[in-house]
Write an enzyme that holds these catalytic residues in place. Structure first.
Site, PDB file in Angstrom:
ATOM      1  N   LYS A 155       3.379  -3.292 -13.635  1.00  0.00           N
ATOM      2  CA  LYS A 155       2.527  -4.566 -12.925  1.00  0.00           C
ATOM      3  C   LYS A 155       1.639  -3.061 -11.814  1.00  0.00           C
ATOM      4  CE  LYS A 155       2.656  -5.700  -8.037  1.00  0.00           C
ATOM      5  NZ  LYS A 155       2.315  -4.679  -6.988  1.00  0.00           N
ATOM      6  N   ASN A 156       2.213  -1.693 -11.532  1.00  0.00           N
ATOM      7  CA  ASN A 156       2.803  -0.674 -10.436  1.00  0.00           C
ATOM      8  C   ASN A 156       1.644   0.495 -11.863  1.00  0.00           C
ATOM      9  OD1 ASN A 156       2.783  -1.796  -8.139  1.00  0.00           O
ATOM     10  ND2 ASN A 156       4.424  -0.696  -8.021  1.00  0.00           N
TER      11      ASN A 156
ATOM     12  N   ARG B 240      -3.793  -2.712  -1.611  1.00  0.00           N
ATOM     13  CA  ARG B 240      -3.227  -0.753  -1.021  1.00  0.00           C
ATOM     14  C   ARG B 240      -3.962   0.048  -2.334  1.00  0.00           C
ATOM     15  NH1 ARG B 240      -1.362   2.909   2.539  1.00  0.00           N
ATOM     16  NH2 ARG B 240      -0.619   4.950   1.135  1.00  0.00           N
TER      17      ARG B 240
ATOM     18  N   CYS C 166       0.692  -4.857   1.788  1.00  0.00           N
ATOM     19  CA  CYS C 166       1.693  -5.773   1.950  1.00  0.00           C
ATOM     20  C   CYS C 166       2.104  -4.822   3.526  1.00  0.00           C
ATOM     21  CB  CYS C 166       2.951  -4.470   1.451  1.00  0.00           C
ATOM     22  SG  CYS C 166       3.368  -5.725  -0.269  1.00  0.00           S
TER      23      CYS C 166
ATOM     24  N   ARG D 257       1.279   2.813   6.562  1.00  0.00           N
ATOM     25  CA  ARG D 257       1.387   3.009   5.176  1.00  0.00           C
ATOM     26  C   ARG D 257      -0.395   4.039   5.031  1.00  0.00           C
ATOM     27  NH1 ARG D 257       2.230  -1.332   0.532  1.00  0.00           N
ATOM     28  NH2 ARG D 257       2.674   0.407  -0.744  1.00  0.00           N
ATOM     29  N   PRO D 258      -0.075   4.880   5.533  1.00  0.00           N
ATOM     30  CA  PRO D 258      -1.350   5.782   5.280  1.00  0.00           C
ATOM     31  C   PRO D 258      -2.134   6.218   4.274  1.00  0.00           C
ATOM     32  CG  PRO D 258       0.233   7.375   6.492  1.00  0.00           C
ATOM     33  CD  PRO D 258       0.617   5.955   6.510  1.00  0.00           C
ATOM     34  N   VAL D 259      -3.351   7.226   4.466  1.00  0.00           N
ATOM     35  CA  VAL D 259      -3.690   7.418   3.499  1.00  0.00           C
ATOM     36  C   VAL D 259      -4.087   9.157   3.861  1.00  0.00           C
ATOM     37  CG1 VAL D 259      -4.825   5.179   2.585  1.00  0.00           C
ATOM     38  CG2 VAL D 259      -6.561   7.280   4.217  1.00  0.00           C
ATOM     39  N   ASP D 260      -3.926   9.678   4.515  1.00  0.00           N
ATOM     40  CA  ASP D 260      -3.667  11.172   5.090  1.00  0.00           C
ATOM     41  C   ASP D 260      -3.362  12.266   4.044  1.00  0.00           C
ATOM     42  OD1 ASP D 260      -1.112  10.153   5.531  1.00  0.00           O
ATOM     43  OD2 ASP D 260      -1.170  11.964   6.202  1.00  0.00           O
TER      44      ASP D 260
ATOM     45  N   ASP E 168      10.854  -0.466  -3.915  1.00  0.00           N
ATOM     46  CA  ASP E 168      10.373  -1.396  -3.906  1.00  0.00           C
ATOM     47  C   ASP E 168      11.685  -3.000  -4.039  1.00  0.00           C
ATOM     48  OD1 ASP E 168       8.452  -1.550  -3.415  1.00  0.00           O
ATOM     49  OD2 ASP E 168       7.322  -0.804  -5.399  1.00  0.00           O
TER      50      ASP E 168
ATOM     51  N   ARG F  81       1.818 -12.386  -6.503  1.00  0.00           N
ATOM     52  CA  ARG F  81       1.143 -10.715  -6.160  1.00  0.00           C
ATOM     53  C   ARG F  81       1.926  -9.942  -7.820  1.00  0.00           C
ATOM     54  NH1 ARG F  81       0.096  -7.627  -1.064  1.00  0.00           N
ATOM     55  NH2 ARG F  81      -0.670  -6.197  -2.247  1.00  0.00           N
TER      56      ARG F  81
END
Ligand code: UD1
Length: 424
Positions: A23-24, A93, A117, A122-125, A305, A396
């Site tokens: 999936k990833n 995400r 999730c 879980r930032p995107v900085d 994971d 998912r």
């Protein structure tokens, strides 16, 4: 809302399974299809809810797609809009990286803050800083990022820490143009290497994928082609842990054991017999497994994971195991649910101590994909009946879970839909 899963546990899993594609790896590759106006065919794409969610977003942006069994045809002759709306991005995400693809192909993009999730911040900085370092202008207003380029992206991005999504974001943003971008402290995950191979098939020049320093030289235009995605090491790992937790025996075919060193080594350390070939893994359980200490880290370390699944396994192993997650230090929403099955777990200063024992069935909930995987493993090992709610999170990431478990001899079924609901 998906029906709860009912598992009558306590019997060893036995049998063979073919591992699904990752999936990833599939998710960034699907996003990468936005870079080209030529058709792309992906073989053996997993039929998962996360994939469907991303396809909905791609269709909104201009992609035409068609399934032919598990083969997926994608074609984006032109981008219809460079805006990815909240309703479509908030579900997952991984969709945030469409920003990089839109910047490359259209020179601009607008994407909402991502969802996904619910396990800690879980930032995107790091994504945003990286894009700015490459010369893109990025603004944030009311939870939406708008980005554009003046010239082509150029120079070096140095990540404070390896980030899978951040690395993919930069690879996408740098895929088109006459310039070169270097990523320092790039993520090393096999899914990054697979993504790089896919981009190279389209015509992007990439060196150093799978190492900490990767260089991406853009192409003027990109082509299409046919691509096959790598096997899912997380799905494979979940089934191995389920077999170990039930003291069973499993043969996984179509796996890549080279991607699973950290897990396979821990399973051996616990006492199980693990034998591998180029594309298969066989596990034969010991009846007296040993507890383990596990630290989840970036690849090639033990995958975060598989941290919830391994804690479920360790809950069945007598003795004390210690577990930390150094990637997501607060990824422990499954711990309270595991305790319902009779495991003794103590979380102190982000170290989880697990006192394993024989588990017994209870009613529990899955809060996210891998936490759900953990509940399934624990339920398979527990005596009596376990009812797992929240299976929509699990589907998912795990394709056809119920049938696959049944093929391994598990006693699994879905709770019948109440008559009233069934009639609607
Ligand atoms: C990907 C995987 C996810 C896996 C994770 C770590 C996909 C679709 N998802 O998620 O299953 O659990 O890698 O292996 O491939 N971080 C920041 N700022 C950022 C980005 C990340 O602080 O801008 C932090 C995260 O909070 C986390 C760490 O960096 O602590 C690693 O996250 P990252 O590798 O980016 O995870 P994802 O790409 O979201």
């Amino acid at each position: 809302m998906q029906r709860p899963m009912i598992i009558h546990g306590g019997t060893p899993l036995r049998g063979e399974l073919r591992v699904n594609p990752a999936k990833n790896a599939a998710l960034p590759i699907l996003v990468g299809s936005l870079l080209t106006s030529e058709p792309i065919t992906l073989e053996e794409v997993p039929r998962l809810r996360d994939i469907e969610v991303l396809l909905e977003l791609l269709a909104h942006l201009g992609t035409r797609y068609a399934w032919e069994g598990r083969t997926l045809h994608l074609h984006t002759p032109e981008i219809k809009t460079a805006k990815a709306p909240y309703e479509l991005v908030s579900k997952m995400r991984a969709s945030f990286i469409v920003l990089g693809a839109l910047l490359a192909r259209e020179g601009e993009g607008e994407v909402s803050m991502p969802g996904g999730c619910a396990f800690g911040p879980r930032p995107v900085d790091l994504h945003i800083k990286a894009l700015r370092d490459l010369g893109f202008a990025v603004e944030e207003e009311n939870g939406t990022f708008s980005a554009s380029r003046n010239g082509w992206p150029e120079g070096e991005v140095v990540f404070d820490r390896p980030t899978v999504g951040g690395t993919e974001q930069v690879m996408l943003a740098a895929a088109l143009g006459p310039t070169e971008v270097t990523i320092v402290n790039a993520a090393l995950e096999p899914e990054i290497v697979d993504f790089a191979n896919f981009l190279q098939m389209l015509g992007v020049h990439i060196e150093g994928a799978g190492t900490a320093k990767m260089t991406i030289r853009g192409a003027e235009t990109l082509g299409g082609g046919e691509y096959k995605i790598i096997p899912d090491r997380i799905e494979a790992g979940t089934y191995l842990l389920a077999a170990a937790a039930t003291r069973g025996e499993i043969l996984l075919e179509g796996a890549n054991p080279e991607h699973m060193d950290a897990l396979l080594s821990k399973l051996r350390e616990s006492g199980h017999t693990v034998v591998t070939g180029t594309d298969w893994v066989r596990l034969k359980s010991t009846s007296e497994p040993q507890p383990l200490n596990v630290d989840a880290r970036e690849y090639p370390g033990f995958p975060t994971d598989l941290q919830p699944p391994v804690s479920a396994y360790l809950a069945t192993v007598p003795g004390v195991s210690l577990l930390r997650d150094l990637v997501y230090p607060d990824r422990f929403t499954h711990v309270g649910e595991l305790a319902r099955l009779g495991a003794e777990l103590h979380l102190k200063e982000r170290v989880l101590a697990i006192h394993g024992r024989r588990l017994s069935g209870a009613r529990v909930k899955a809060f996210d994909i891998r936490g759900g995987g953990a509940m399934v493993i624990a339920a398979l090992a527990a005596d009596g009946e376990t009812i797992i709610e929240g299976m929509q999170h699990v589907s998912r990431g795990y394709e056809d879970l119920e049938n696959r478990l049944r093929s391994l001899g598990a006693n699994v079924f879905s709770e019948p839909v109440p008559l009233q609901q069934a009639a609607d």
